[in-house]
Write an enzyme that holds these catalytic residues in place. Sequence first.
Site: not given
Length: 341
Positions: A12, A14
């Site tokens: 991932d 953010d």
Amino acid sequence: MTGHRHDALLVDLDGTVYAGPAAIPGAVEALEAARGRGLTVSYVTNNASRAPGAVSEHLAELGLTVTEEDVVTSAQAGAAVLAGQVEPGAPVLVLGTEALADEIRGVGLTPVRADDDGPVAVVQGHSPDTGWRQLAEAALTLARGAVWVACNVDPTLPSERGLLPGNGSMVAALRHASRREPQVAGKPATPLLRQAMERVGSTTPLVVGDRLDTDIAGGNAVGAESLLVLTGVSTAADLLAAPSDQRPTYVAADLVALADVEAVRVGADDGWTAKVHDDGSLELAASAAGDDDREDRVAALRALCTAHWEAVGDEGGAPAVRGGDDAARRVLSSLGLGADR
């Protein structure tokens, strides 16, 4: 990551690699080291607002070795989901950025911005410019029975200033107005992660992220092991209370743990003892606390999770937690747990 238990990292962005424009300390070095050990690293983001090329440029500026092909976005997944359901060339109302419109174009569909253009579907991704007028056009289209695909339903978006409204908050407004439910392309739904796995030919990936309800639940949905890092949205309290479909295989302070992920497996002997009392409360005690305060507190959290999850089964729920000694009380306070937090 010793032993190459996993054939790829699906990471991932953010809250995991960066917060706002800046890299999270240690993230770049950890990911470059993983590549150096021969692991494939793919960046899999629920954020549909930027094109893969723009994302890869940002990552390269942070110091990562990356190409556009290493980035998989929920905009790409959303476009692929729609392409399998509507006729080639069909008009699709785009509620999002031009990057999302480009992905719709890329699968042979026609992006439009108004209900007057006769769209047969709506695709919704994050854009900081989405407002009432855009939501109104989408509501009109949905009222005619159009297909609706949300790139993701994350309620918040991490930034260097804190949590901001995410695409899921805008989806919620449209859901309320239309009384419809969208199909979801991004995590925790499976299309995005499956697309990322297929792109690199992975069968045993490690899904890495900061959110239990998207990254970790998504990893579980595709049958993959997962690593939660405590650098973004989900907190120690969230983790402890998590239901079984949101429980990670590994928990660490940050991506530095990729050097030896087995050392941060939930259920490993971490030098802490957690006892479940008859009333369901937890008591933490230090048996052999380590030298690294940051990792030591996460080791304590893993011990708490091991005991609590075994006691409550699949449902989860927040227990009362107390420390059995001074070291335990200090750690619980730092984790935001315990009566003296």
